[in-house]
Design a protein around this motif. Structure first.
Motif, PDB file in Angstrom:
ATOM      1  N   LYS A   1       0.837  -1.206   0.000  1.00 23.85           N
ATOM      2  CA  LYS A   1       0.000   0.000   0.000  1.00 23.85           C
ATOM      3  C   LYS A   1       0.867   1.249   0.000  1.00 23.85           C
ATOM      4  O   LYS A   1       0.578   2.205  -0.720  1.00 23.85           O
ATOM      5  CB  LYS A   1      -0.948  -0.008   1.199  1.00 23.85           C
ATOM      6  N   LEU A   2       1.936   1.245   0.798  1.00 21.18           N
ATOM      7  CA  LEU A   2       2.831   2.401   0.828  1.00 21.18           C
ATOM      8  C   LEU A   2       3.465   2.612  -0.548  1.00 21.18           C
ATOM      9  O   LEU A   2       3.538   3.749  -1.038  1.00 21.18           O
ATOM     10  CB  LEU A   2       3.902   2.234   1.902  1.00 21.18           C
ATOM     11  N   LEU A   3       3.909   1.544  -1.175  1.00 13.33           N
ATOM     12  CA  LEU A   3       4.482   1.651  -2.515  1.00 13.33           C
ATOM     13  C   LEU A   3       3.451   2.194  -3.500  1.00 13.33           C
ATOM     14  O   LEU A   3       3.763   3.059  -4.333  1.00 13.33           O
ATOM     15  CB  LEU A   3       5.001   0.294  -2.977  1.00 13.33           C
ATOM     16  N   GLU A   4       2.223   1.725  -3.401  1.00  9.83           N
ATOM     17  CA  GLU A   4       1.147   2.209  -4.273  1.00  9.83           C
ATOM     18  C   GLU A   4       0.921   3.713  -4.085  1.00  9.83           C
ATOM     19  O   GLU A   4       0.764   4.460  -5.062  1.00  9.83           O
ATOM     20  CB  GLU A   4      -0.136   1.436  -3.973  1.00  9.83           C
ATOM     21  N   LEU A   5       0.890   4.158  -2.839  1.00 10.08           N
ATOM     22  CA  LEU A   5       0.691   5.574  -2.547  1.00 10.08           C
ATOM     23  C   LEU A   5       1.842   6.424  -3.093  1.00 10.08           C
ATOM     24  O   LEU A   5       1.623   7.468  -3.713  1.00 10.08           O
ATOM     25  CB  LEU A   5       0.549   5.794  -1.041  1.00 10.08           C
ATOM     26  N   VAL A   6       3.069   5.968  -2.851  1.00  6.21           N
ATOM     27  CA  VAL A   6       4.242   6.711  -3.331  1.00  6.21           C
ATOM     28  C   VAL A   6       4.221   6.805  -4.854  1.00  6.21           C
ATOM     29  O   VAL A   6       4.448   7.876  -5.422  1.00  6.21           O
ATOM     30  CB  VAL A   6       5.548   6.060  -2.824  1.00  6.21           C
ATOM     31  N   CYS A   7       3.918   5.701  -5.523  1.00  3.30           N
ATOM     32  CA  CYS A   7       3.884   5.706  -6.989  1.00  3.30           C
ATOM     33  C   CYS A   7       2.773   6.606  -7.512  1.00  3.30           C
ATOM     34  O   CYS A   7       2.970   7.329  -8.500  1.00  3.30           O
ATOM     35  CB  CYS A   7       3.723   4.287  -7.528  1.00  3.30           C
ATOM     36  N   ALA A   8       1.635   6.592  -6.867  1.00  2.00           N
ATOM     37  CA  ALA A   8       0.522   7.441  -7.296  1.00  2.00           C
ATOM     38  C   ALA A   8       0.881   8.916  -7.183  1.00  2.00           C
ATOM     39  O   ALA A   8       0.613   9.707  -8.092  1.00  2.00           O
ATOM     40  CB  ALA A   8      -0.727   7.124  -6.481  1.00  2.00           C
ATOM     41  N   VAL A   9       1.501   9.290  -6.078  1.00  2.00           N
ATOM     42  CA  VAL A   9       1.894  10.692  -5.891  1.00  2.00           C
ATOM     43  C   VAL A   9       3.036  11.046  -6.839  1.00  2.00           C
ATOM     44  O   VAL A   9       3.039  12.126  -7.432  1.00  2.00           O
ATOM     45  CB  VAL A   9       2.261  10.976  -4.418  1.00  2.00           C
ATOM     46  N   ARG A  10       3.989  10.149  -7.004  1.00  7.14           N
ATOM     47  CA  ARG A  10       5.112  10.409  -7.915  1.00  7.14           C
ATOM     48  C   ARG A  10       4.599  10.655  -9.341  1.00  7.14           C
ATOM     49  O   ARG A  10       5.101  11.511 -10.052  1.00  7.14           O
ATOM     50  CB  ARG A  10       6.110   9.258  -7.909  1.00  7.14           C
ATOM     51  N   ASN A  11       3.566   9.915  -9.743  1.00  7.56           N
ATOM     52  CA  ASN A  11       3.004  10.100 -11.081  1.00  7.56           C
ATOM     53  C   ASN A  11       2.327  11.460 -11.247  1.00  7.56           C
ATOM     54  O   ASN A  11       2.101  11.904 -12.361  1.00  7.56           O
ATOM     55  CB  ASN A  11       2.004   8.979 -11.407  1.00  7.56           C
ATOM     56  N   LYS A  12       1.993  12.114 -10.148  1.00  6.69           N
ATOM     57  CA  LYS A  12       1.356  13.435 -10.186  1.00  6.69           C
ATOM     58  C   LYS A  12       2.326  14.539  -9.743  1.00  6.69           C
ATOM     59  O   LYS A  12       1.905  15.662  -9.490  1.00  6.69           O
ATOM     60  CB  LYS A  12       0.117  13.451  -9.279  1.00  6.69           C
ATOM     61  N   ASN A  13       3.615  14.220  -9.671  1.00  2.00           N
ATOM     62  CA  ASN A  13       4.609  15.167  -9.182  1.00  2.00           C
ATOM     63  C   ASN A  13       4.607  16.475  -9.977  1.00  2.00           C
ATOM     64  O   ASN A  13       4.608  17.565  -9.406  1.00  2.00           O
ATOM     65  CB  ASN A  13       5.999  14.523  -9.205  1.00  2.00           C
ATOM     66  N   ASP A  14       4.588  16.369 -11.303  1.00  2.00           N
ATOM     67  CA  ASP A  14       4.605  17.589 -12.123  1.00  2.00           C
ATOM     68  C   ASP A  14       3.346  18.419 -11.896  1.00  2.00           C
ATOM     69  O   ASP A  14       3.413  19.650 -11.786  1.00  2.00           O
ATOM     70  CB  ASP A  14       4.750  17.246 -13.608  1.00  2.00           C
ATOM     71  N   LEU A  15       2.204  17.766 -11.811  1.00  2.00           N
ATOM     72  CA  LEU A  15       0.949  18.463 -11.555  1.00  2.00           C
ATOM     73  C   LEU A  15       0.986  19.132 -10.177  1.00  2.00           C
ATOM     74  O   LEU A  15       0.522  20.268 -10.019  1.00  2.00           O
ATOM     75  CB  LEU A  15      -0.230  17.495 -11.648  1.00  2.00           C
ATOM     76  N   ALA A  16       1.538  18.449  -9.197  1.00  2.00           N
ATOM     77  CA  ALA A  16       1.646  19.025  -7.852  1.00  2.00           C
ATOM     78  C   ALA A  16       2.501  20.285  -7.886  1.00  2.00           C
ATOM     79  O   ALA A  16       2.133  21.314  -7.318  1.00  2.00           O
ATOM     80  CB  ALA A  16       2.231  18.008  -6.877  1.00  2.00           C
ATOM     81  N   ARG A  17       3.631  20.231  -8.566  1.00  2.00           N
ATOM     82  CA  ARG A  17       4.506  21.411  -8.667  1.00  2.00           C
ATOM     83  C   ARG A  17       3.797  22.567  -9.368  1.00  2.00           C
ATOM     84  O   ARG A  17       3.941  23.718  -8.977  1.00  2.00           O
ATOM     85  CB  ARG A  17       5.795  21.064  -9.396  1.00  2.00           C
ATOM     86  N   GLN A  18       3.030  22.258 -10.398  1.00  2.00           N
ATOM     87  CA  GLN A  18       2.311  23.309 -11.125  1.00  2.00           C
ATOM     88  C   GLN A  18       1.207  23.934 -10.271  1.00  2.00           C
ATOM     89  O   GLN A  18       0.800  25.060 -10.526  1.00  2.00           O
ATOM     90  CB  GLN A  18       1.684  22.739 -12.401  1.00  2.00           C
ATOM     91  N   SER A  19       0.741  23.207  -9.273  1.00  2.00           N
ATOM     92  CA  SER A  19      -0.336  23.719  -8.427  1.00  2.00           C
ATOM     93  C   SER A  19       0.137  24.842  -7.517  1.00  2.00           C
ATOM     94  O   SER A  19      -0.670  25.624  -7.032  1.00  2.00           O
ATOM     95  CB  SER A  19      -0.920  22.589  -7.574  1.00  2.00           C
ATOM     96  N   TYR A  20       1.426  24.902  -7.270  1.00  2.00           N
ATOM     97  CA  TYR A  20       1.989  25.938  -6.408  1.00  2.00           C
ATOM     98  C   TYR A  20       2.428  27.126  -7.254  1.00  2.00           C
ATOM     99  O   TYR A  20       3.128  26.966  -8.250  1.00  2.00           O
ATOM    100  CB  TYR A  20       3.189  25.399  -5.617  1.00  2.00           C
ATOM    101  N   ALA A  21       2.004  28.313  -6.853  1.00  2.00           N
ATOM    102  CA  ALA A  21       2.433  29.533  -7.521  1.00  2.00           C
ATOM    103  C   ALA A  21       3.808  29.874  -6.971  1.00  2.00           C
ATOM    104  O   ALA A  21       3.951  30.296  -5.842  1.00  2.00           O
ATOM    105  CB  ALA A  21       1.449  30.667  -7.255  1.00  2.00           C
ATOM    106  N   GLY A  22       4.830  29.646  -7.748  1.00  2.00           N
ATOM    107  CA  GLY A  22       6.200  29.864  -7.301  1.00  2.00           C
ATOM    108  C   GLY A  22       6.982  28.577  -7.357  1.00  2.00           C
ATOM    109  O   GLY A  22       6.426  27.484  -7.493  1.00  2.00           O
ATOM    110  N   LYS A  23       8.266  28.722  -7.245  1.00  2.00           N
ATOM    111  CA  LYS A  23       9.174  27.583  -7.385  1.00  2.00           C
ATOM    112  C   LYS A  23       9.219  26.760  -6.103  1.00  2.00           C
ATOM    113  O   LYS A  23       9.295  27.292  -5.007  1.00  2.00           O
ATOM    114  CB  LYS A  23      10.572  28.101  -7.717  1.00  2.00           C
ATOM    115  N   ILE A  24       9.176  25.456  -6.259  1.00  2.00           N
ATOM    116  CA  ILE A  24       9.371  24.516  -5.148  1.00  2.00           C
ATOM    117  C   ILE A  24      10.796  23.997  -5.288  1.00  2.00           C
ATOM    118  O   ILE A  24      11.124  23.338  -6.265  1.00  2.00           O
ATOM    119  CB  ILE A  24       8.367  23.342  -5.222  1.00  2.00           C
ATOM    120  N   SER A  25      11.640  24.298  -4.334  1.00  2.00           N
ATOM    121  CA  SER A  25      13.060  23.981  -4.460  1.00  2.00           C
ATOM    122  C   SER A  25      13.418  22.586  -3.949  1.00  2.00           C
ATOM    123  O   SER A  25      14.593  22.249  -3.882  1.00  2.00           O
ATOM    124  CB  SER A  25      13.900  25.036  -3.743  1.00  2.00           C
ATOM    125  N   LEU A  26      12.439  21.785  -3.603  1.00  2.00           N
ATOM    126  CA  LEU A  26      12.705  20.439  -3.113  1.00  2.00           C
ATOM    127  C   LEU A  26      12.940  19.473  -4.263  1.00  2.00           C
ATOM    128  O   LEU A  26      12.423  19.677  -5.367  1.00  2.00           O
ATOM    129  CB  LEU A  26      11.501  19.940  -2.308  1.00  2.00           C
TER     130      LEU A  26
END
Length: 148
Positions: free
Chosen positions: A89-114
């Motif tokens: 389940k943890l692997l599934e969650l990590v993979c699901a979020v990783r697949n949306k990483n670019d979308l997550a970054r675009q959701s923030y107004a400004g640069k995410i330096s992580l």
């Protein structure tokens, strides 16, 4: 006397120059998470800073929020305990979020330096905390019971 059309062209060119020379972070059409404008926090900065929990990358490493990070980890553990195969389940969650990483970054107004890994870790931990919080505080019918 300057014609209205010439004046409009001059003003449009000046605004276009302003747009291309701005040092402000750009906001994509996908952005939905914004920082508080400095003019709002000018009079009382503490009013706009998290003092117990933060969600997402902007305040996650502040010293005063570290005690609640341990609580988030406990809630992640509790959520994973609801599944027969915690690791899967943890692997599934990590993979699901990783697949949306670019979308997550675009959701923030400004640069995410992580790094991608650090952002995924924060989003999984925070998302699982919120999910388990609601699960723990709902009754058998699924209705939310206010925290007491």
């Amino acid at each position: 006397m300057e014609r209205a059309e010439d004046n409009g062209k001059r003003m449009a060119a000046a605004l276009d120059q302003l747009l291309t020379s701005s040092n402000e972070p750009t906001v994509s059409g996908e952005s939905s998470i914004f920082r508080i404008p400095s003019i709002l926090s000018k009079h009382n900065k503490e009013a706009y800073l998290p003092n117990a929990f933060s969600f997402g990358p902007w305040h996650h490493d502040e010293c005063n929020l570290q005690p609640t990070k341990a609580l988030k980890i406990n809630y992640l553990n509790g959520l994973l305990g609801r599944f027969p195969d915690r690791s899967a389940k943890l692997l599934e969650l990590v993979c699901a979020v990783r697949n949306k990483n670019d979308l997550a970054r675009q959701s923030y107004a400004g640069k995410i330096s992580l790094s991608d890994d650090e952002l995924v870790k924060i989003l999984v931990l925070d998302g699982c905390f919120i999910t388990e919080f609601f699960l723990k505080n709902s009754n058998a019918e699924g209705y939310f019971q206010p925290y007491q």
